[in-house]
Design a protein around this motif. Structure first.
Motif, PDB file in Angstrom:
ATOM      1  N   TYR A 129       0.858  -1.184   0.000  1.00 52.55           N
ATOM      2  CA  TYR A 129       0.000   0.000   0.000  1.00 52.55           C
ATOM      3  C   TYR A 129       0.894   1.233   0.000  1.00 52.55           C
ATOM      4  CZ  TYR A 129      -3.887  -3.043   1.329  1.00 52.55           C
ATOM      5  OH  TYR A 129      -4.836  -4.038   1.354  1.00 52.55           O
ATOM      6  N   SER A 130       0.685   2.095  -0.967  1.00 50.34           N
ATOM      7  CA  SER A 130       1.498   3.301  -1.101  1.00 50.34           C
ATOM      8  C   SER A 130       0.614   4.526  -0.915  1.00 50.34           C
ATOM      9  CB  SER A 130       2.156   3.327  -2.484  1.00 50.34           C
ATOM     10  OG  SER A 130       2.845   4.528  -2.689  1.00 50.34           O
ATOM     11  N   PHE A 131       1.078   5.463  -0.086  1.00 50.03           N
ATOM     12  CA  PHE A 131       0.291   6.656   0.238  1.00 50.03           C
ATOM     13  C   PHE A 131       1.113   7.917  -0.028  1.00 50.03           C
ATOM     14  CE2 PHE A 131      -0.625   3.197   3.170  1.00 50.03           C
ATOM     15  CZ  PHE A 131      -1.999   3.075   3.097  1.00 50.03           C
ATOM     16  N   VAL A 132       0.464   8.936  -0.528  1.00 49.25           N
ATOM     17  CA  VAL A 132       1.066  10.271  -0.626  1.00 49.25           C
ATOM     18  C   VAL A 132      -0.003  11.270  -0.209  1.00 49.25           C
ATOM     19  CG1 VAL A 132       2.112  12.022  -2.119  1.00 49.25           C
ATOM     20  CG2 VAL A 132       2.635   9.609  -2.492  1.00 49.25           C
ATOM     21  N   SER A 133       0.376  12.174   0.697  1.00 50.32           N
ATOM     22  CA  SER A 133      -0.569  13.195   1.155  1.00 50.32           C
ATOM     23  C   SER A 133       0.003  14.586   0.923  1.00 50.32           C
ATOM     24  CB  SER A 133      -0.900  13.004   2.636  1.00 50.32           C
ATOM     25  OG  SER A 133       0.238  13.279   3.427  1.00 50.32           O
ATOM     26  N   TRP A 134      -0.890  15.557   0.783  1.00 54.22           N
ATOM     27  CA  TRP A 134      -0.467  16.946   0.638  1.00 54.22           C
ATOM     28  C   TRP A 134      -1.579  17.856   1.160  1.00 54.22           C
ATOM     29  CZ3 TRP A 134      -2.923  14.199  -3.026  1.00 54.22           C
ATOM     30  CH2 TRP A 134      -3.927  14.816  -3.761  1.00 54.22           C
ATOM     31  N   PRO A 135      -1.198  19.003   1.730  1.00 54.56           N
ATOM     32  CA  PRO A 135      -2.203  19.948   2.229  1.00 54.56           C
ATOM     33  C   PRO A 135      -2.611  20.928   1.137  1.00 54.56           C
ATOM     34  CG  PRO A 135      -0.038  20.674   2.909  1.00 54.56           C
ATOM     35  CD  PRO A 135       0.161  19.393   2.117  1.00 54.56           C
ATOM     36  N   GLN A 136      -3.893  21.231   1.079  1.00 57.51           N
ATOM     37  CA  GLN A 136      -4.377  22.235   0.130  1.00 57.51           C
ATOM     38  C   GLN A 136      -5.753  22.720   0.565  1.00 57.51           C
ATOM     39  OE1 GLN A 136      -4.572  20.958  -3.958  1.00 57.51           O
ATOM     40  NE2 GLN A 136      -4.333  23.042  -4.696  1.00 57.51           N
ATOM     41  N   ASN A 137      -5.946  24.028   0.513  1.00 50.94           N
ATOM     42  CA  ASN A 137      -7.215  24.650   0.897  1.00 50.94           C
ATOM     43  C   ASN A 137      -7.665  24.214   2.288  1.00 50.94           C
ATOM     44  OD1 ASN A 137      -7.247  25.860  -1.631  1.00 50.94           O
ATOM     45  ND2 ASN A 137      -8.477  24.228  -2.540  1.00 50.94           N
ATOM     46  N   SER A 138      -6.764  24.310   3.239  1.00 54.24           N
ATOM     47  CA  SER A 138      -7.013  23.971   4.647  1.00 54.24           C
ATOM     48  C   SER A 138      -7.545  22.548   4.834  1.00 54.24           C
ATOM     49  CB  SER A 138      -7.958  24.980   5.305  1.00 54.24           C
ATOM     50  OG  SER A 138      -9.239  24.948   4.711  1.00 54.24           O
ATOM     51  N   ALA A 139      -7.148  21.644   3.951  1.00 52.06           N
ATOM     52  CA  ALA A 139      -7.510  20.223   4.073  1.00 52.06           C
ATOM     53  C   ALA A 139      -6.314  19.381   3.636  1.00 52.06           C
ATOM     54  CB  ALA A 139      -8.727  19.899   3.228  1.00 52.06           C
ATOM     55  N   THR A 140      -6.244  18.161   4.126  1.00 54.81           N
ATOM     56  CA  THR A 140      -5.185  17.243   3.723  1.00 54.81           C
ATOM     57  C   THR A 140      -5.773  16.195   2.793  1.00 54.81           C
ATOM     58  OG1 THR A 140      -4.005  17.556   5.807  1.00 54.81           O
ATOM     59  CG2 THR A 140      -3.432  15.615   4.523  1.00 54.81           C
ATOM     60  N   HIS A 141      -5.184  16.069   1.609  1.00 49.84           N
ATOM     61  CA  HIS A 141      -5.646  15.115   0.606  1.00 49.84           C
ATOM     62  C   HIS A 141      -4.644  13.958   0.544  1.00 49.84           C
ATOM     63  CE1 HIS A 141      -8.469  18.187  -0.830  1.00 49.84           C
ATOM     64  NE2 HIS A 141      -7.469  19.036  -0.697  1.00 49.84           N
ATOM     65  N   THR A 142      -5.135  12.769   0.257  1.00 47.09           N
ATOM     66  CA  THR A 142      -4.276  11.586   0.192  1.00 47.09           C
ATOM     67  C   THR A 142      -4.665  10.727  -1.001  1.00 47.09           C
ATOM     68  OG1 THR A 142      -4.131  11.557   2.615  1.00 47.09           O
ATOM     69  CG2 THR A 142      -3.432   9.570   1.464  1.00 47.09           C
ATOM     70  N   VAL A 143      -3.653  10.256  -1.733  1.00 47.22           N
ATOM     71  CA  VAL A 143      -3.891   9.246  -2.767  1.00 47.22           C
ATOM     72  C   VAL A 143      -3.311   7.931  -2.263  1.00 47.22           C
ATOM     73  CG1 VAL A 143      -3.943  10.857  -4.693  1.00 47.22           C
ATOM     74  CG2 VAL A 143      -1.782   9.820  -4.044  1.00 47.22           C
ATOM     75  N   THR A 144      -3.976   6.836  -2.590  1.00 49.63           N
ATOM     76  CA  THR A 144      -3.551   5.511  -2.151  1.00 49.63           C
ATOM     77  C   THR A 144      -3.508   4.573  -3.345  1.00 49.63           C
ATOM     78  OG1 THR A 144      -4.667   5.869  -0.024  1.00 49.63           O
ATOM     79  CG2 THR A 144      -4.045   3.606  -0.581  1.00 49.63           C
ATOM     80  N   PHE A 145      -2.369   3.925  -3.538  1.00 50.29           N
ATOM     81  CA  PHE A 145      -2.221   2.892  -4.554  1.00 50.29           C
ATOM     82  C   PHE A 145      -1.880   1.587  -3.847  1.00 50.29           C
ATOM     83  CE2 PHE A 145      -0.843   5.539  -8.525  1.00 50.29           C
ATOM     84  CZ  PHE A 145      -2.007   6.272  -8.417  1.00 50.29           C
ATOM     85  N   SER A 146      -2.230   0.481  -4.463  1.00 53.07           N
ATOM     86  CA  SER A 146      -1.835  -0.816  -3.902  1.00 53.07           C
ATOM     87  C   SER A 146      -1.566  -1.797  -5.031  1.00 53.07           C
ATOM     88  CB  SER A 146      -2.918  -1.355  -2.965  1.00 53.07           C
ATOM     89  OG  SER A 146      -4.089  -1.657  -3.685  1.00 53.07           O
ATOM     90  N   GLU A 147      -0.729  -2.771  -4.719  1.00 52.24           N
ATOM     91  CA  GLU A 147      -0.402  -3.794  -5.706  1.00 52.24           C
ATOM     92  C   GLU A 147       0.055  -5.059  -4.984  1.00 52.24           C
ATOM     93  OE1 GLU A 147       2.783  -4.384  -9.325  1.00 52.24           O
ATOM     94  OE2 GLU A 147       1.752  -2.465  -9.140  1.00 52.24           O
ATOM     95  N   ASP A 148      -0.307  -6.209  -5.554  1.00 49.46           N
ATOM     96  CA  ASP A 148       0.133  -7.482  -4.995  1.00 49.46           C
ATOM     97  C   ASP A 148       1.466  -7.886  -5.612  1.00 49.46           C
ATOM     98  OD1 ASP A 148      -2.088  -7.755  -3.389  1.00 49.46           O
ATOM     99  OD2 ASP A 148      -3.232  -8.858  -4.879  1.00 49.46           O
ATOM    100  N   LEU A 149       2.390  -8.326  -4.760  1.00 52.72           N
ATOM    101  CA  LEU A 149       3.676  -8.844  -5.217  1.00 52.72           C
ATOM    102  C   LEU A 149       3.815 -10.270  -4.707  1.00 52.72           C
ATOM    103  CD1 LEU A 149       6.077  -5.827  -4.446  1.00 52.72           C
ATOM    104  CD2 LEU A 149       4.959  -6.393  -6.612  1.00 52.72           C
ATOM    105  N   ARG A 150       4.414 -11.114  -5.527  1.00 46.94           N
ATOM    106  CA  ARG A 150       4.620 -12.498  -5.105  1.00 46.94           C
ATOM    107  C   ARG A 150       5.960 -12.994  -5.604  1.00 46.94           C
ATOM    108  NH1 ARG A 150       1.155 -16.084  -5.489  1.00 46.94           N
ATOM    109  NH2 ARG A 150       2.494 -17.803  -6.043  1.00 46.94           N
ATOM    110  N   SER A 151       6.365 -14.125  -5.104  1.00 46.31           N
ATOM    111  CA  SER A 151       7.598 -14.750  -5.549  1.00 46.31           C
ATOM    112  C   SER A 151       7.313 -15.459  -6.862  1.00 46.31           C
ATOM    113  CB  SER A 151       8.094 -15.754  -4.503  1.00 46.31           C
ATOM    114  OG  SER A 151       9.224 -16.442  -4.985  1.00 46.31           O
ATOM    115  N   TRP A 152       7.868 -14.930  -7.961  1.00 48.22           N
ATOM    116  CA  TRP A 152       7.596 -15.508  -9.282  1.00 48.22           C
ATOM    117  C   TRP A 152       8.699 -16.464  -9.708  1.00 48.22           C
ATOM    118  CZ3 TRP A 152      11.913 -14.122 -11.743  1.00 48.22           C
ATOM    119  CH2 TRP A 152      12.494 -12.883 -11.453  1.00 48.22           C
ATOM    120  N   GLY A 153       9.694 -16.698  -8.860  1.00 44.61           N
ATOM    121  CA  GLY A 153      10.844 -17.494  -9.296  1.00 44.61           C
ATOM    122  C   GLY A 153      10.744 -18.979  -9.019  1.00 44.61           C
ATOM    123  N   GLU A 154       9.625 -19.422  -8.459  1.00 39.55           N
ATOM    124  CA  GLU A 154       9.500 -20.851  -8.133  1.00 39.55           C
ATOM    125  C   GLU A 154       9.296 -21.695  -9.377  1.00 39.55           C
ATOM    126  OE1 GLU A 154      10.106 -21.955  -5.104  1.00 39.55           O
ATOM    127  OE2 GLU A 154      10.410 -19.908  -4.474  1.00 39.55           O
TER     128      GLU A 154
END
Length: 200
Positions: free
Chosen positions: A175-200
């Motif tokens: 889960y990746s998050f980035v936040s920033w303040p603007q217009n007296s509010a805090t905004h956040t974007v959230t991305f997510s991705e599944d990772l696995r061991s692909w070398g088996e």
């Protein structure tokens, strides 16, 4: 006898008074239109500023995931075996593996060396647990990069990530998050991705 001269004079006075009223109405309408236009312009500029900050935040959030994926690939490709690489990768990210947001991490890529003599440079990526709150990102005008370089200009952006994994499962979610303040509010974007061991 009817006095034409007096009637003409009265009509002239009435016309002058009516012209003044017309002028006041016209000025009022113009003022209202101007105020409306300024309000719309202000809102448009605010929306443009928000769109710019959100776009930067989305790129930074995706970069978080790209770094973690690249680190996983490096461990899997260059370790003695894929399973050994996956184990080493899990050990590396273990301080950031949690469901508790207070145990989130950030990375600093300043020390990475991608020169020809570098061996597995992504394994040298520094992952640091956020103690309380993650630090603000800085922007380096020379390199055009966001990071924690002392020569950078402080921004209002914060970036962090959390990794969750079910014990025994060879899939993890970043889960990746980035936040920033603007217009007296805090905004956040959230991305997510599944990772696995692909070398088996």
């Amino acid at each position: 006898m009817y006095n034409f001269r007096k009637t003409k004079k009265n009509n002239k006075e009435n016309n002058q008074g009516f012209t003044l009223v017309e002028s006041l109405v016209a000025i009022s309408i113009f003022t209202l239109a101007l105020v409306g236009m300024m309000v719309s312009l202000g809102e448009g500029l605010a929306d443009t500023g928000y769109a710019k900050e959100k776009l930067i935040a989305e790129y930074l959030a995706q970069e978080n995931i790209e770094y973690i994926r690249n680190m996983r690939d490096t461990y899997l490709l260059y370790s003695a075996s894929p399973s050994a690489g996956w184990t080493s990768f899990l050990t590396k990210v273990s301080p950031c593996t949690s469901t508790d947001r207070s145990k989130s991490c950030y990375f600093d890529d300043q020390g990475l060396d991608f020169g020809s003599s570098a061996v597995m440079p992504m394994t040298n990526l520094t992952l640091t647990a956020c103690s309380g709150a993650c630090p603000y990102l800085k922007y380096n005008n020379t390199t055009g990069k966001y990071g924690y370089d002392a020569s950078g200009v402080l921004t209002g952006l914060k970036r962090w990530f959390i990794i969750t994994q079910t014990p025994g499962d060879e899939t993890m979610r970043v889960y990746s998050f980035v936040s920033w303040p603007q217009n007296s509010a805090t905004h956040t974007v959230t991305f997510s991705e599944d990772l696995r061991s692909w070398g088996e």
